[in-house]
Design a protein around this motif. Sequence first.
Motif, PDB file in Angstrom:
ATOM      1  N   PHE A  78       0.851  -1.192   0.000  1.00 29.26           N
ATOM      2  CA  PHE A  78       0.000   0.000   0.000  1.00 29.26           C
ATOM      3  C   PHE A  78       0.891   1.247   0.000  1.00 29.26           C
ATOM      4  N   THR A  79       0.553   2.202  -0.821  1.00 28.84           N
ATOM      5  CA  THR A  79       1.247   3.487  -0.832  1.00 28.84           C
ATOM      6  C   THR A  79       0.219   4.612  -0.815  1.00 28.84           C
ATOM      7  N   GLY A  80       0.541   5.666  -0.113  1.00 30.59           N
ATOM      8  CA  GLY A  80      -0.338   6.831  -0.072  1.00 30.59           C
ATOM      9  C   GLY A  80       0.474   8.102   0.072  1.00 30.59           C
ATOM     10  N   ARG A  81      -0.017   9.170  -0.537  1.00 33.05           N
ATOM     11  CA  ARG A  81       0.695  10.437  -0.448  1.00 33.05           C
ATOM     12  C   ARG A  81      -0.318  11.582  -0.504  1.00 33.05           C
ATOM     13  N   TYR A  82      -0.028  12.609   0.284  1.00 30.71           N
ATOM     14  CA  TYR A  82      -0.848  13.817   0.260  1.00 30.71           C
ATOM     15  C   TYR A  82       0.062  15.036   0.349  1.00 30.71           C
ATOM     16  N   SER A  83      -0.293  16.066  -0.376  1.00 35.10           N
ATOM     17  CA  SER A  83       0.456  17.322  -0.288  1.00 35.10           C
ATOM     18  C   SER A  83      -0.494  18.484  -0.547  1.00 35.10           C
ATOM     19  N   HIS A  84      -0.140  19.594   0.028  1.00 35.13           N
ATOM     20  CA  HIS A  84      -0.915  20.826  -0.128  1.00 35.13           C
ATOM     21  C   HIS A  84       0.064  21.956  -0.432  1.00 35.13           C
ATOM     22  N   ASN A  85      -0.343  22.827  -1.344  1.00 32.24           N
ATOM     23  CA  ASN A  85       0.517  23.950  -1.713  1.00 32.24           C
ATOM     24  C   ASN A  85      -0.330  25.218  -1.684  1.00 32.24           C
ATOM     25  N   ASP A  86       0.054  26.151  -0.854  1.00 29.51           N
ATOM     26  CA  ASP A  86      -0.665  27.424  -0.724  1.00 29.51           C
ATOM     27  C   ASP A  86       0.373  28.537  -0.823  1.00 29.51           C
ATOM     28  N   ARG A  87       0.280  29.331  -1.883  1.00 31.32           N
ATOM     29  CA  ARG A  87       1.299  30.357  -2.061  1.00 31.32           C
ATOM     30  C   ARG A  87       0.732  31.585  -2.769  1.00 31.32           C
ATOM     31  N   GLY A  88       1.307  32.706  -2.441  1.00 33.66           N
ATOM     32  CA  GLY A  88       0.963  33.947  -3.101  1.00 33.66           C
ATOM     33  C   GLY A  88       1.975  34.266  -4.184  1.00 33.66           C
ATOM     34  N   SER A  89       1.545  35.024  -5.170  1.00 34.38           N
ATOM     35  CA  SER A  89       2.428  35.375  -6.269  1.00 34.38           C
ATOM     36  C   SER A  89       2.070  36.754  -6.790  1.00 34.38           C
ATOM     37  N   PHE A  90       2.975  37.324  -7.515  1.00 30.88           N
ATOM     38  CA  PHE A  90       2.722  38.625  -8.125  1.00 30.88           C
ATOM     39  C   PHE A  90       3.509  38.734  -9.421  1.00 30.88           C
ATOM     40  N   MET A  91       3.086  39.650 -10.269  1.00 30.37           N
ATOM     41  CA  MET A  91       3.805  39.923 -11.507  1.00 30.37           C
ATOM     42  C   MET A  91       3.577  41.375 -11.886  1.00 30.37           C
ATOM     43  N   ASP A  92       4.663  42.069 -12.121  1.00 30.77           N
ATOM     44  CA  ASP A  92       4.615  43.446 -12.619  1.00 30.77           C
ATOM     45  C   ASP A  92       5.066  43.433 -14.064  1.00 30.77           C
ATOM     46  N   THR A  93       4.249  43.969 -14.936  1.00 31.43           N
ATOM     47  CA  THR A  93       4.522  43.924 -16.368  1.00 31.43           C
ATOM     48  C   THR A  93       4.442  45.319 -16.981  1.00 31.43           C
ATOM     49  N   ASP A  94       5.418  45.630 -17.796  1.00 30.91           N
ATOM     50  CA  ASP A  94       5.422  46.863 -18.590  1.00 30.91           C
ATOM     51  C   ASP A  94       5.449  46.486 -20.064  1.00 30.91           C
ATOM     52  N   GLU A  95       4.582  47.137 -20.855  1.00 32.06           N
ATOM     53  CA  GLU A  95       4.519  46.849 -22.282  1.00 32.06           C
ATOM     54  C   GLU A  95       4.520  48.145 -23.089  1.00 32.06           C
ATOM     55  N   GLU A  96       5.148  48.060 -24.239  1.00 35.23           N
ATOM     56  CA  GLU A  96       5.128  49.168 -25.181  1.00 35.23           C
ATOM     57  C   GLU A  96       4.868  48.610 -26.578  1.00 35.23           C
ATOM     58  N   THR A  97       3.779  49.073 -27.229  1.00 39.08           N
ATOM     59  CA  THR A  97       3.372  48.550 -28.529  1.00 39.08           C
ATOM     60  C   THR A  97       3.174  49.695 -29.510  1.00 39.08           C
ATOM     61  N   GLU A  98       3.661  49.494 -30.735  1.00 33.71           N
ATOM     62  CA  GLU A  98       3.483  50.482 -31.795  1.00 33.71           C
ATOM     63  C   GLU A  98       2.841  49.826 -33.008  1.00 33.71           C
ATOM     64  N   PHE A  99       1.834  50.494 -33.593  1.00 31.31           N
ATOM     65  CA  PHE A  99       1.234  50.092 -34.855  1.00 31.31           C
ATOM     66  C   PHE A  99       1.559  51.184 -35.878  1.00 31.31           C
ATOM     67  N   PHE A 100       2.335  50.822 -36.881  1.00 33.12           N
ATOM     68  CA  PHE A 100       2.902  51.834 -37.764  1.00 33.12           C
ATOM     69  C   PHE A 100       1.865  52.474 -38.693  1.00 33.12           C
ATOM     70  N   SER A 101       0.958  51.669 -39.254  1.00 32.82           N
ATOM     71  CA  SER A 101       0.035  52.211 -40.253  1.00 32.82           C
ATOM     72  C   SER A 101      -0.918  53.247 -39.665  1.00 32.82           C
ATOM     73  N   SER A 102      -1.328  53.057 -38.396  1.00 33.81           N
ATOM     74  CA  SER A 102      -2.253  54.011 -37.767  1.00 33.81           C
ATOM     75  C   SER A 102      -1.535  55.029 -36.902  1.00 33.81           C
ATOM     76  N   ASP A 103      -0.188  54.958 -36.867  1.00 32.57           N
ATOM     77  CA  ASP A 103       0.607  55.876 -36.051  1.00 32.57           C
ATOM     78  C   ASP A 103       0.115  55.863 -34.600  1.00 32.57           C
ATOM     79  N   THR A 104      -0.041  54.621 -34.062  1.00 31.76           N
ATOM     80  CA  THR A 104      -0.548  54.428 -32.697  1.00 31.76           C
ATOM     81  C   THR A 104       0.549  53.854 -31.813  1.00 31.76           C
TER      82      THR A 104
END
Length: 799
Positions: free
Chosen positions: A265-291
């Motif tokens: 017989f084999t048995g296993r249990y695990s629990h994972n409780d964690r917080g996370s975060f992500m900071d993201t910076d983006e820069e996008t250009e569309f040439f045809s519309s000059d945006t």
Amino acid sequence: MKTRRIVLAVIAFCLLLPPVAFAQGTFYTVKGTLKDAKGQPVSFANVLLLHKADGSAACGGTSGQDGVFSIKCAPGQYVLNMSFMGYKTVTKDISLAGNTDIGVVVLEESQEMLSDVVITAKLTERKADRMVINLAGSPLVAGKNTKDVLKYAPGVWVDSKGSISINGNSNVRVMINDRDVRMNGQELVDYLETLKAEDIVKIEVIPTAGAEYEADSAGGVVHITLKKQALEGMNGSVGVSYSQNKYWGWSPSANLNYKKDKWSFTGRYSHNDRGSFMDTDEETEFFSSDTKQVSGFDMKGRSKSHYGDLGIVYDITERSEAGVEVEYYNNHSNMSSVNNTDMTTAGIPSSVKGAMDNAENTGNFYATAFYKIKTDTLGSSFKAIADYADRKGGSYLFSDAFYYDANGDVTGRNNYTQDLPSNTKVYTVRADFDKKTSTATSYSFGAKYANSSINSDSYYRINDNGQWRDDDSRSNRYRYHEEVWAGYGKMNTKFWGNQITIGLRVEGTSLSSYSLTMEREDRQSYVDFFPSVSLMRQFGKEKAHSIALNYSRRISRPYYGIFNPYEIPLSEFSAVVGNPDIRPSYINRYSVTGVFFQKYSVTAEYGHYTGLISQIVMQSPENPDMTVYKHVNMDSKDRFGLSISAPVKVTKWWGLNAGLYGQYYIQDNMGVRDYQTNMSVSAQNSFTFGKGWSADFSGYYNTGGVEGNMHVDGMLYLNAGVVKRALDNRLTFSLNVYNITGQKFDMYAYGDNYRKHTVNREGGGTQNLSFSVRWNFKSGKNVKVKKVESGSQEERDRL
């Protein structure tokens, strides 16, 4: 239909093949216990019975964790050979006419074997088609999990999202004790983090998978072998870890193994409780519309998962066994984000401010049944495995964004919800027969059938001036069904001093996808052949050097969800979309590997990809101010790679395992040719001090590369840890720091009409401080608890 009938007939024949087909004859048992001079058991030592007449191998095995070995062999005159790295080999004449117990055998340390050459060779070992990393008893694993120690495998890289690569090749299969790991992505990361590294005997890295592995093993195979539980009736462990970055997390775990008479017989249990975060910076250009768009995203969330399994194995006879296992994995996560975008179009400014809340809940249930029988003393065997998987998942997204003009006045609002329920079911059955005609020659045959079905829906609702209504234009109901029939044959032998492996796998695939909303149906049906060849020759004094040549043809099938054409928003101006027109990709891979002094390894390889599946960034055809991430088939890709692995014993207490990998590739798509060079360097330092103290320091640097049309900058990761063992190694304390430098993810994407630059700074998945405690216990008499096998790796990975 003809292919289906042939393959199913093979499977039915194998499954109905009666055990009486395997003659068993008369056999006797040789058993004993291996210990060192201090009375400690010598685990996982090689034990062979050699024919006394010519010295050829007759039967063999390894000692368990408690040093006990037991070998069955036919009556005869033998020499018992017992060996392990770092110890002198012991031999003993055996006249086998009945069951024999030789008692305790003491292996003495060998000063010559403990020289720098052998000690460093113990960590890494080269075979014809794979690299083996021996971790049993290594100070590198104390207090760590399986994800942590995979970095010690040469050429292997695991990112925080669960993507695993070997020498730069993705689509890697993961196996544990010949058993398929049934997860991918973040689920795989969570699972590997719950599996304690101290339970690992070895990790096998197989860059070029043979015929016995799924054809969808284009990136190779990582096979992890866990310790067999040589325990006194019952054993197990309990542990807990605490991690801290910007947010806290904790992970308790426990496992229990018990054997009585013929039951394990084999048995296993695990629990994972964690917080996370992500900071993201983006820069996008569309040439045809000059945006131009400049965006910032602040995301935070918490993930909670529970994993449990229960396995039972029954020894039908001394040479046959059957077992069942059930597993359940549940993950619930919440992620909230605030995003701000400043825009200019033809010089006119505007802005968007929004917020998103996303809740996901996934429940996976797995059931496995198997039967296995050893057919002779050389190691021949037959096994049949049946698997069932049921995955129920869903996510709910709430998004609210306000649009502002240059004066800060509100010009519009986009307030909507998206509900994504899904259900996936997979049935597989597999049979394998391995026949060893001698210690040098073996033949393998097998067959497999898999049936997969998916129901996945996407429901949008929009807030229209205070009134919520269904948005049928963005909603979708999707159905998918796939059947795969496979059969393989493989021969492994020695010829003129060369070790040769030749294999052929045949797979037939039939699939259909249907969008009920769009009333669109797509069907694919194909049969493919996948040959593989490996050749290795050893040379030099004591055959300390070797050269290995490998070739294989493989397929890479899309993940099930890629076919679904629905859209998953990431922000107001970006989303992920499916592709019902995606097709599988194929790769022909060639490699040559040289191993010198049993430890230094150099591999050169070439791979040609057709229809390579890659994710690209593209301008949305429906909204010119929006970019979407989409999987597509590239035309072709040629990749040239060179990898070097060098373990070094710097001092008696300091070991270093260094690796270098470089690649140059040429990518063609829609008439555009791209040339890229990439290099990565890794170094793992392990330090062993007195009184149970040890430490490690590792580093990994990658110069960056290209995925589709996304260019990723270089990344540096540094990790460090310290371990204290106490109470006869039953109690372990560890303190680890991951991603010390806080490495960020920097990506550029280019198109005919746009340019996109993204920078991610992530916490929770990569950068954190972790403290853990683990207690090992045991009681009762010495037994070995057996594991349940599984056979549905490819289908589970594609979930």
